[in-house]
Design a protein around this motif. Sequence first.
Motif: not given
Length: 235
Positions: A70, A2, A126-130, A26, A209
């Motif tokens: 992000e 990210p 493409k966004l992470g879980p956060s 990051y 996060q």
Amino acid sequence: MPVALIIGVGAAIGSATATRLAAAGYKVAVASRTQRLDPSKFPFFEFDAAELTKVPDLFKKVRQEVGVPEVVIYNAYASARTDGSSVLDMDSPEAFQKRMNVNTLSPTVVADEAVKGFLELESQGKLGPSGATFMFTGNALNDKTLPGFFSLGIGKSAAAYMVEFLALHAHNDKPFSFYYVDERFPDGRPMYKGATDDAHATVFLELAQSPQQGPWQYTFSKEKGYAVFSKDWTL
């Protein structure tokens, strides 16, 4: 990996936060007038926050050279030291305009560009879980007026409104979060001097996060963490 973008990276909060985010995995791009960190580890983009028309170009370069952020943190600010002849810090209209650019107008354009990127990342899966997070380094001037801080107070107050609007009324169906981050002393008094680098870095990472929007006005102290402080404080 990210991508995070920090705008306004000096020797204190910005540098500490960049180091903390990088340690957490990051890829951190930094933008400021002066290069403070090793560019081989932290891609550097020269940027003057007083030039708000340059914000889209900054994001274009970051996207091309590092990736779509992000996490976006706006840590730049401009205050005034005048000769006392004007109670409104009005040393000149031009200087006042530059401070408004740094404290209010540029962060608003930054937030707009950040959200464009957030939407792109989400649409591409493409966004992470956060999710995605925009954060602004604030202070207590949106809660209480104080002598000697006219232009900074106007700027912080307007920026706080912008962050609140985004947090409460924009993209509520998206995994996006928006924060006005304000460190205080444990008794709630404003911390205009002595802001703690490590505490800010910890809070920025925790909010980045967190997958859920928390309190948009994120007031905290190093000792207590997040807390709702009384506005009835004195210096």
